[in-house]
Motif scaffolding. Structure first.
Motif, PDB file in Angstrom:
ATOM      1  N   TYR A  50       0.789  -1.231   0.000  1.00 12.51           N
ATOM      2  CA  TYR A  50       0.000   0.000   0.000  1.00 12.51           C
ATOM      3  C   TYR A  50       0.820   1.280   0.000  1.00 12.51           C
ATOM      4  CZ  TYR A  50      -2.751   3.705   2.353  1.00 12.51           C
ATOM      5  OH  TYR A  50      -3.343   4.891   2.719  1.00 12.51           O
ATOM      6  N   GLU A  51       1.907   1.329   0.770  1.00 10.62           N
ATOM      7  CA  GLU A  51       2.567   2.602   1.045  1.00 10.62           C
ATOM      8  C   GLU A  51       3.334   3.184  -0.130  1.00 10.62           C
ATOM      9  OE1 GLU A  51       3.438   1.815   5.820  1.00 10.62           O
ATOM     10  OE2 GLU A  51       5.116   2.094   4.419  1.00 10.62           O
ATOM     11  N   GLY A  52       4.075   2.370  -0.885  1.00  9.72           N
ATOM     12  CA  GLY A  52       4.983   2.916  -1.885  1.00  9.72           C
ATOM     13  C   GLY A  52       6.133   3.638  -1.196  1.00  9.72           C
ATOM     14  N   ALA A  53       6.672   4.673  -1.865  1.00 13.71           N
ATOM     15  CA  ALA A  53       7.742   5.492  -1.290  1.00 13.71           C
ATOM     16  C   ALA A  53       8.860   4.616  -0.718  1.00 13.71           C
ATOM     17  CB  ALA A  53       7.183   6.417  -0.207  1.00 13.71           C
ATOM     18  N   THR A  82       2.837   1.696  -5.876  1.00 11.19           N
ATOM     19  CA  THR A  82       1.547   1.059  -5.618  1.00 11.19           C
ATOM     20  C   THR A  82       0.457   2.120  -5.393  1.00 11.19           C
ATOM     21  OG1 THR A  82       0.363  -0.611  -4.313  1.00 11.19           O
ATOM     22  CG2 THR A  82       2.186   0.519  -3.207  1.00 11.19           C
ATOM     23  N   ALA A  83      -0.305   2.059  -4.301  1.00 16.85           N
ATOM     24  CA  ALA A  83      -1.399   3.012  -4.070  1.00 16.85           C
ATOM     25  C   ALA A  83      -0.903   4.334  -3.488  1.00 16.85           C
ATOM     26  CB  ALA A  83      -2.438   2.394  -3.141  1.00 16.85           C
ATOM     27  N   ASP A  84       0.403   4.456  -3.252  1.00 13.83           N
ATOM     28  CA  ASP A  84       1.023   5.681  -2.736  1.00 13.83           C
ATOM     29  C   ASP A  84       0.423   6.117  -1.402  1.00 13.83           C
ATOM     30  OD1 ASP A  84       2.913   7.713  -2.822  1.00 13.83           O
ATOM     31  OD2 ASP A  84       1.628   9.089  -3.937  1.00 13.83           O
ATOM     32  N   TYR A 104      -9.539  -0.040  11.273  1.00 15.42           N
ATOM     33  CA  TYR A 104      -8.647  -0.152  10.122  1.00 15.42           C
ATOM     34  C   TYR A 104      -7.462  -1.006  10.523  1.00 15.42           C
ATOM     35  CZ  TYR A 104      -5.201   1.454   6.588  1.00 15.42           C
ATOM     36  OH  TYR A 104      -4.261   1.533   5.588  1.00 15.42           O
ATOM     37  N   LYS A 105      -7.161  -2.022   9.701  1.00 15.49           N
ATOM     38  CA  LYS A 105      -6.006  -2.874   9.955  1.00 15.49           C
ATOM     39  C   LYS A 105      -4.917  -2.563   8.929  1.00 15.49           C
ATOM     40  CE  LYS A 105      -4.294  -7.593  10.400  1.00 15.49           C
ATOM     41  NZ  LYS A 105      -3.326  -7.588   9.285  1.00 15.49           N
ATOM     42  N   PHE A 106      -3.747  -2.254   9.423  1.00 16.38           N
ATOM     43  CA  PHE A 106      -2.608  -1.996   8.551  1.00 16.38           C
ATOM     44  C   PHE A 106      -1.363  -2.566   9.206  1.00 16.38           C
ATOM     45  CE2 PHE A 106      -2.773   1.534  11.498  1.00 16.38           C
ATOM     46  CZ  PHE A 106      -1.453   1.849  11.769  1.00 16.38           C
TER      47      PHE A 106
END
Length: 510
Positions: A50-53, A82-84, A104-106
């Motif tokens: 999800y994060e990218g960067a 990805t989704a940045d 929210y699960k991350f």
């Protein structure tokens, strides 16, 4: 009628019945109010997906960075952008609030927070997670945080082999301590490891997941590894690490912070392909190998008897002290569940010198309602909500009814701009209904998370498959989010807006 023909007929009838159930809907006459008030509905993502960067603000590579940069993902893609989510987290928390998400699960990127795996904290990584957490708290969204979703810092893999070495226990414990100390005052639920069973099989037996280790003839495109022994060593070290981290949390943080801590397991429900005793026994073996591998040590303190018998000396053993540490080391079990599979017996072939996880299990799985046989986790998915109910009731009966969170459940569609995703709505409605059935039958289920909040990089399919409630255009540098019909449906359900007239109240207009 011959016995074999009868078994085939029974199997066909079962397939037809389950297909009818999936098409007609499964317990879809319910509302949010039918669930307990403390039951949470949420959605999830994971850091690398999800994060990218991946090379920004001090983050260093993980094993997934190296794996994908070597072109080993299914569609040769990667999670570089990805989704940045790293840059778009505020926008995404607003989307969660508009949806009405209760949780929210991350996951946290270990190499973003501790770039070298240990030592100095990366201030930019710390700032990012604090900012994300504070935004969620501001919106009243509960935090379910995974410490690890497969993205080991590459530096630890290079230095001593990562999960193959017991040195990993202290390094992970140090990392967990940083997370508990810095974020634990706002986190309600910690998951130590996400789906270590399937991550290990993919990463150390088949070579399809990072770090891409395997050996002939079991895996594909691997230059290093040993499928015969490494999966068992890795899971053993993960279980010992988990137990140490739970001990740390309970002894040092839990009283003041008030959170829960647990572990996640990937699961499928399995049906015998026929009514033969061999297939019925093979089905139980598969359950013991895939899920009991993780759950039996956590609940009973040791591996399943059939694993100890079939794997022999290649399966590490627990000392008495380790058994006491691992047994009961959880407040809840996280469950990732998507579909079901058939199982048929496979010859033991005990004379073979080379063995791996599937050979030790000596059973074959067949993709649900699909005649294509494959050894290992099936990739073909169709809806079988009854399977999830069966799974939850199986856990209730076999493992003393632990608290369960469904931490991943979702429906993948082709990676095209499919906003009118009625198939996904039917899937989600039916599976949530199956959870309600299990609850009414006494299963101790506490929450449900849709995978995934937004379209992102999928570990098994790259960008070929879309699971998000929100569409993301990966060709657009802004990574614009667009709500799918399923986002409207899920929002209406959580908010107790009656009917399936999804889209009547557009999230975009809120």
């Amino acid at each position: 009628m011959a016995a074999s023909s009868l078994r085939q007929s029974v199997s066909l009838l079962l397939s037809i019945l389950l297909l009818i159930l999936s098409q007609k809907g499964f317990c879809n006459k319910y509302t949010r109010e039918d669930f307990p008030s403390d039951f949470v509905f949420g959605a999830g993502t994971s850091a690398y997906q999800y994060e990218g960067a991946v090379a920004e603000d001090g983050r260093k590579p993980s094993i997934w960075d190296k794996f994908t940069q070597e072109g080993r993902a299914p569609d040769k893609s990667n999670g570089d952008v990805t989704a940045d989510g790293y840059h778009k987290y505020k926008e995404d928390v607003k989307l969660m609030s508009d949806l009405g998400l209760e949780a929210y699960k991350f996951s946290i990127s270990w190499s973003r927070l501790l770039p070298d795996g240990r030592g100095a904290i990366n201030p930019k990584g710390l700032e990012y997670y604090n900012n994300l957490i504070n935004e969620l708290v501001k919106q009243g969204i509960k935090l379910h945080v995974a410490l690890y979703h497969g993205d080991l810092p590459q530096s630890l893999q290079d230095e001593y082999g990562g999960w193959l070495n017991t040195r990993i226990v202290e390094d992970f414990k140090e990392y967990a301590n940083v997370c508990f100390r810095e974020f634990g005052d706002r986190v309600s639920h910690w998951t130590t490891f996400s789906q270590p069973n399937i991550m290990t099989i993919g990463g150390y037996d088949y070579g399809t997941f990072a770090p891409g280790r395997c050996s002939y003839p079991f895996g594909v495109n691997c230059t290093v590894g040993n499928s015969t022994t490494e999966p068992y060593i890795v899971v053993h070290n993960i279980l010992l690490t988990h137990a140490q981290v739970v001990k740390l949390y309970k002894n040092t943080y839990q009283t003041n912070q008030g959170g829960w801590i647990g572990m996640n397991v990937y699961s499928l429900w399995y049906y015998p392909l026929s009514d033969s005793l061999a297939d019925i026994e093979a089905t139980q073996r598969v359950k013991d190998f895939l899920m009991g591998w993780i759950l039996e040590p956590l609940v009973f303190g040791d591996y399943p008897k059939i694993m100890k018998k079939n794997v022999g000396s290649r399966l590490p053993s627990f000392t008495q002290q380790q058994t006491e540490l691992v047994k009961g080391s959880f407040d809840f079990i996280g469950l990732n569940y998507y579909t079901s599979s058939y199982v048929t017996d496979s010859p033991n072939n005990s004379h073979l010198v080379l063995r791996d996880f599937s050979k030790d299990m000596f059973a074959k799985t067949r993709g649900f309602l699909n005649e294509t046989a494959s050894e290992g986790p099936p990739t073909h998915m169709l809806s079988d909500p009854l399977g999830l109910q069966n799974m939850l009731e199986y856990l209730k009966n076999k493992f003393a009814n632990p608290a369960i969170y469904i931490e991943e459940n979702g429906y993948g569609l082709g990676a095209i701009k499919m906003l009118h995703d009625t198939d996904r709505i039917n899937y989600l409605r039916d599976y949530i209904g199956s959870i309600l059935n299990a609850l009414r039958n006494g299963a101790n289920v506490k929450g449900y998370f849709v995978w995934s909040l937004v379209d992102l990089f999928e570990l098994l399919a790259g960008y070929k498959s879309s699971y998000g409630l929100y569409y993301v255009d990966f060709d657009d540098e802004k990574r614009k989010r667009v709500p799918k019909l399923s986002a409207h449906w899920y929002s209406n359900f959580i908010k107790n807006i009656e009917g399936d007239a999804v889209g009547e109240k557009s999230l975009a207009s809120q």
